[in-house]
Design a protein around this motif. Structure first.
Motif, PDB file in Angstrom:
ATOM      1  N   SER A   1      -4.446  37.860  27.134  1.00  0.00           N
ATOM      2  CA  SER A   1      -5.144  36.882  26.300  1.00  0.00           C
ATOM      3  C   SER A   1      -6.248  36.182  27.088  1.00  0.00           C
ATOM      4  O   SER A   1      -7.372  36.004  26.588  1.00  0.00           O
TER       5      SER A   1
ATOM      6  N   THR B   1     -10.526  36.681  26.434  1.00  0.00           N
ATOM      7  CA  THR B   1     -11.381  35.509  26.224  1.00  0.00           C
ATOM      8  C   THR B   1     -12.442  35.394  27.306  1.00  0.00           C
ATOM      9  O   THR B   1     -13.631  35.171  27.020  1.00  0.00           O
TER      10      THR B   1
ATOM     11  N   GLN C   1     -16.885  35.992  27.035  1.00  0.00           N
ATOM     12  CA  GLN C   1     -17.851  34.966  27.412  1.00  0.00           C
ATOM     13  C   GLN C   1     -18.826  35.486  28.462  1.00  0.00           C
ATOM     14  O   GLN C   1     -20.043  35.258  28.366  1.00  0.00           O
TER      15      GLN C   1
END
Length: 346
Positions: A328, A332, A336
């Motif tokens: 997870s 993420t 980015q």
């Protein structure tokens, strides 16, 4: 008038002994049937019957890679433990997406597993359309191993440490180059993250594989690279490359004098490569728990730990949640980084 005696009255309503015996037998028979049914149901639960046929470890990378070597070692040990064949199936292509898709679409019974690596956490950031979701399409089983990344430079660059190198890069924004084994690989993304965190700027030179990148780096044609420590230790030890920092949480046991970027003041620059096992989404919790327990057991075997160490890997293990939380964070983070750096995969 005829009067019925009490004795005669009760005798007329008393259950004959034969009938009572038959009733008890019927009750015992029903109890036996219930126990047999419950036992059969228990024996047919996923955890009790798994595995009941061959298990396939899908590796989305080519033969000879660290993931492939580990999968084959684990397959041999699991086959001995389970008494069924465990087959390694290399499904190569699309940054691991081909193999991952095959597992995502497999029956969720634990007999087809994904033995993957860091790219499982980067692929969604690099490919807009995937036939699976790296998180939702899978059940995490176990984190198998991690390995450190390091920032290396050619010795002829003339810098003594990370801060000197960073000052040089900042003095020449965009003029110096860094190498990677290809667009979108973890080494590329890790360097992009490093530049974002430090506010520095360099030009990326992607190669088709690590060999060409290392050759030009050692020759001084490029001024830096993020490398997998397990594949470049000999080049560092021989002085052909100079290591300035490691991206792991702690210093390397092999190079204890080299600082981590974390201790140099960059806590967000902790990046490890990792290897993990996933099952298709919907795999019964009992099967996941059994798989997790068996893989953790194998990770404690001396021969398994020795083999991993030879590949420069640190055995991991732990509950499925450890792998799930790592994935997870990875998904993420790399979304980015890729968005900010406008990175596209080859």
């Amino acid at each position: 008038m005829h009067i019925t005696s009490p004795t005669t009255h009760h005798a007329q309503h008393r259950t004959p002994p034969a009938t009572r015996t038959a009733g008890r037998v019927a009750k015992f028979c029903l109890l036996g049937l219930w126990l047999a049914s419950a036992t059969a149901a228990w024996s047919q639960t996923p955890s009790a019957s798994f595995p009941n046929r061959a298990v396939t470890l899908v590796v989305p990378f080519s033969t000879g890679t660290s993931a492939d070597a580990m999968a084959r070692l684990m397959g041999t040990k699991l086959s001995e433990r389970w008494g069924v064949p465990v087959v390694t199936d290399n499904r190569v292509g699309a940054s691991g997406a081909i193999g991952s898709e095959a597992v995502a679409k497999s029956a969720a019974n634990g007999h087809t597993l994904l033995f993957t690596a860091t790219s499982h956490g980067t692929v969604q950031a690099l490919r807009a359309k995937l036939p699976f979701d790296p998180i939702k399409s899978f059940e995490p089983v176990a984190l198998m191993a991690t390995s450190a990344l390091a920032l290396v430079v050619p010795p002829q660059l003339g810098v003594k440490n990370f801060n000197e190198w960073l000052a040089l890069v900042k003095a020449k924004p965009g003029q110096l180059n860094y190498a990677s084994p290809g667009n979108g690989v973890v080494q590329h993304l890790a360097m992009a993250l490093l530049l974002q965190e430090t506010g520095a700027s360099m030009s990326h030179v992607p190669y088709k594989g690590a060999a060409g990148a290392m050759t030009d780096l050692m020759g001084g044609h490029v001024q830096a690279s993020i490398v997998a420590l397990q594949t470049t230790s000999s080049l560092i030890q021989s002085g052909q490359l100079q290591m300035l920092a490691v991206m792991s949480d702690e210093r390397s046991a092999v190079f204890p004098k080299v600082p981590t970027l974390k201790e140099l003041g960059y806590p967000n620059l902790v990046v490890d490569t990792w290897y993990g096992i996933f099952a298709p989404a919907g795999t019964p919790p009992e099967v996941v728990a059994k798989l997790n327990g068996d893989f953790n057991t194998l990770l404690q075997l001396p021969e398994v730990r020795e083999a991993m160490t030879k590949h420069g890997l640190s055995p991991a293990g732990g509950k499925p949640e450890r792998l799930g939380q790592l994935l997870s964070r990875e998904v993420t983070r790399w979304k980015q980084v890729v968005s900010t750096a406008h990175i596209q995969a080859d």
